[in-house]
Design a protein around this motif. Structure first.
Motif, PDB file in Angstrom:
ATOM      1  N   ILE A 100       0.825  -1.208   0.000  1.00  0.00           N
ATOM      2  CA  ILE A 100       0.000   0.000   0.000  1.00  0.00           C
ATOM      3  C   ILE A 100       0.863   1.264   0.000  1.00  0.00           C
ATOM      4  N   GLY A 101       2.190   1.089   0.211  1.00  0.00           N
ATOM      5  CA  GLY A 101       3.069   2.254   0.144  1.00  0.00           C
ATOM      6  C   GLY A 101       3.961   2.459   1.352  1.00  0.00           C
ATOM      7  N   GLY A 102       3.925   1.530   2.319  1.00  0.00           N
ATOM      8  CA  GLY A 102       4.813   1.640   3.465  1.00  0.00           C
ATOM      9  C   GLY A 102       6.249   1.338   3.070  1.00  0.00           C
ATOM     10  N   ASP A 103       7.197   2.056   3.657  1.00  0.00           N
ATOM     11  CA  ASP A 103       8.602   1.864   3.307  1.00  0.00           C
ATOM     12  C   ASP A 103       9.292   0.811   4.160  1.00  0.00           C
ATOM     13  N   ASP A 104       8.796   0.578   5.357  1.00  0.00           N
ATOM     14  CA  ASP A 104       9.359  -0.476   6.196  1.00  0.00           C
ATOM     15  C   ASP A 104       8.331  -0.885   7.235  1.00  0.00           C
ATOM     16  N   TYR A 105       8.513  -2.086   7.776  1.00  0.00           N
ATOM     17  CA  TYR A 105       7.585  -2.681   8.734  1.00  0.00           C
ATOM     18  C   TYR A 105       8.418  -3.151   9.918  1.00  0.00           C
ATOM     19  N   ILE A 106       8.195  -2.535  11.058  1.00  0.00           N
ATOM     20  CA  ILE A 106       9.013  -2.812  12.238  1.00  0.00           C
ATOM     21  C   ILE A 106       8.121  -3.342  13.348  1.00  0.00           C
ATOM     22  N   GLU A 107       8.446  -4.530  13.847  1.00  0.00           N
ATOM     23  CA  GLU A 107       7.660  -5.100  14.932  1.00  0.00           C
ATOM     24  C   GLU A 107       8.056  -4.467  16.260  1.00  0.00           C
ATOM     25  N   LYS A 108       7.063  -4.139  17.079  1.00  0.00           N
ATOM     26  CA  LYS A 108       7.335  -3.466  18.353  1.00  0.00           C
ATOM     27  C   LYS A 108       8.219  -4.303  19.268  1.00  0.00           C
ATOM     28  N   ILE A 109       8.196  -5.608  19.067  1.00  0.00           N
ATOM     29  CA  ILE A 109       8.982  -6.478  19.933  1.00  0.00           C
ATOM     30  C   ILE A 109      10.492  -6.228  19.745  1.00  0.00           C
ATOM     31  N   THR A 110      10.888  -5.688  18.577  1.00  0.00           N
ATOM     32  CA  THR A 110      12.300  -5.409  18.344  1.00  0.00           C
ATOM     33  C   THR A 110      12.770  -4.181  19.104  1.00  0.00           C
ATOM     34  N   GLY A 111      11.836  -3.387  19.638  1.00  0.00           N
ATOM     35  CA  GLY A 111      12.197  -2.288  20.517  1.00  0.00           C
ATOM     36  C   GLY A 111      12.519  -0.989  19.812  1.00  0.00           C
ATOM     37  N   LEU A 112      12.799   0.010  20.645  1.00  0.00           N
ATOM     38  CA  LEU A 112      13.047   1.355  20.153  1.00  0.00           C
ATOM     39  C   LEU A 112      14.352   1.465  19.383  1.00  0.00           C
ATOM     40  N   ARG A 113      15.327   0.649  19.743  1.00  0.00           N
ATOM     41  CA  ARG A 113      16.636   0.776  19.115  1.00  0.00           C
ATOM     42  C   ARG A 113      16.563   0.554  17.612  1.00  0.00           C
ATOM     43  N   ALA A 114      15.843  -0.485  17.209  1.00  0.00           N
ATOM     44  CA  ALA A 114      15.718  -0.780  15.782  1.00  0.00           C
ATOM     45  C   ALA A 114      15.026   0.357  15.047  1.00  0.00           C
ATOM     46  N   TRP A 188      18.849  -7.102  10.355  1.00  0.00           N
ATOM     47  CA  TRP A 188      18.639  -8.089  11.408  1.00  0.00           C
ATOM     48  C   TRP A 188      18.024  -7.515  12.684  1.00  0.00           C
ATOM     49  N   GLY A 189      17.972  -6.203  12.826  1.00  0.00           N
ATOM     50  CA  GLY A 189      17.302  -5.582  13.959  1.00  0.00           C
ATOM     51  C   GLY A 189      17.870  -5.992  15.302  1.00  0.00           C
ATOM     52  N   SER A 190      17.025  -6.534  16.181  1.00  0.00           N
ATOM     53  CA  SER A 190      17.420  -6.836  17.555  1.00  0.00           C
ATOM     54  C   SER A 190      18.299  -8.072  17.670  1.00  0.00           C
ATOM     55  N   ASP A 191      18.417  -8.853  16.592  1.00  0.00           N
ATOM     56  CA  ASP A 191      19.217 -10.085  16.646  1.00  0.00           C
ATOM     57  C   ASP A 191      20.618  -9.896  16.079  1.00  0.00           C
ATOM     58  N   ILE A 192      21.125  -8.667  16.092  1.00  0.00           N
ATOM     59  CA  ILE A 192      22.386  -8.383  15.414  1.00  0.00           C
ATOM     60  C   ILE A 192      23.551  -9.185  15.980  1.00  0.00           C
ATOM     61  N   TYR A 193      23.516  -9.506  17.264  1.00  0.00           N
ATOM     62  CA  TYR A 193      24.643 -10.227  17.856  1.00  0.00           C
ATOM     63  C   TYR A 193      24.814 -11.617  17.261  1.00  0.00           C
ATOM     64  N   LEU A 194      23.746 -12.145  16.667  1.00  0.00           N
ATOM     65  CA  LEU A 194      23.818 -13.477  16.063  1.00  0.00           C
ATOM     66  C   LEU A 194      24.513 -13.456  14.707  1.00  0.00           C
ATOM     67  N   PHE A 195      24.557 -12.280  14.076  1.00  0.00           N
ATOM     68  CA  PHE A 195      24.982 -12.223  12.687  1.00  0.00           C
ATOM     69  C   PHE A 195      26.195 -11.343  12.436  1.00  0.00           C
ATOM     70  N   ALA A 196      26.757 -10.751  13.486  1.00  0.00           N
ATOM     71  CA  ALA A 196      27.867  -9.810  13.297  1.00  0.00           C
ATOM     72  C   ALA A 196      29.022 -10.412  12.519  1.00  0.00           C
ATOM     73  N   LYS A 197      29.294 -11.712  12.711  1.00  0.00           N
ATOM     74  CA  LYS A 197      30.413 -12.353  12.031  1.00  0.00           C
ATOM     75  C   LYS A 197      30.009 -12.965  10.683  1.00  0.00           C
ATOM     76  N   SER A 198      28.738 -12.808  10.342  1.00  0.00           N
ATOM     77  CA  SER A 198      28.238 -13.488   9.147  1.00  0.00           C
ATOM     78  C   SER A 198      28.126 -12.584   7.932  1.00  0.00           C
TER      79      SER A 198
END
Length: 228
Positions: A100-114, A188-198
């Protein structure tokens, strides 16, 4: 010379969440306006002229997807960034919100940081996040978001989700220096620590499948997408 103070409109019927978002974004230097009544959101946007709009989806009377549709029908908001922030993780709802025209979709569970990082990405760092763009064509490279498909020189390339998202993000920001930190937060949002080396591994995989040199490593944690 005064630094531009970017304006952000938040539409959410939960006043506690709205106040929290407004407080944190104002601390980061933005001019923020909150609107709890979805029926007033379009008029508020017209008067406020925001650079970015954050919409909740599930609201009484008028939901966020309908607000986005109305805003996109108006010339002043055809290019305005619109982010959805919602507690719903339904993939079909995400697809509808982006279509419909949204540029991104952010789940609230990922928190304010994302959220704050993505806001900074588009307003301050001037990188592009527009998942509403369905197809990107750069020379012989075609990326179709609707089908999650990639074609290069007429050959279809199979990419798993994270590699596809990386390539899509790079392709929207050709020739720009992009840090690993930016990739991690925006993909990757809130899961960045899992992927930093990837990240290096994913970039190497893309190079092997499409062609070496398409994404170059400028420094240890910086990359650039080269168009051909």
């Amino acid at each position: 010379m005064a630094v531009k103070k970017y304006k952000i409109l938040i539409v959410d019927d939960d006043k506690d969440i709205l106040d929290l978002l407004q407080y944190n974004l104002e601390r980061e230097g933005y001019q923020v306006k909150g609107e709890t009544k979805s029926v007033n959101s379009v008029e508020t946007a017209i008067a406020f002229e925001p650079d970015l709009i954050i919409l909740d989806i599930m609201m009484p009377y008028v939901n966020g997807i309908e607000i986005c549709r109305r805003l996109r029908s108006l010339d002043p908001f055809k290019g305005t960034y619109i982010f959805f922030l919602t507690a719903k993780s339904d993939i079909n709802l995400q697809i509808e919100a982006l279509n419909i025209g949204g540029d991104d979709y952010i789940e609230k569970i990922t928190g304010l940081r994302a959220l704050s990082y993505k806001v900074s990405t588009v307003l301050k760092k001037k990188l592009v996040i527009r998942k509403s763009v369905c197809k990107i064509k750069l020379g012989d490279l075609i990326i179709d978001r609707n089908s999650s498909s990639v074609t290069y020189r007429g050959r279809k390339i199979e990419l798993p989700k994270h590699e596809f998202e990386l390539l899509y993000f790079f392709a929207q920001n050709p020739k720009k220096i992009i840090t690993q930190d930016n990739l991690l937060h925006n993909i990757w949002g809130s899961d960045i620590y899992l992927f930093a080396k990837s990240v290096d591994t994913y970039v190497q995989n893309i190079g092997q499948k499409i062609g070496a040199g398409l994404i170059s490593k400028v420094k240890d944690d910086r990359y650039r997408f080269e168009t051909r």
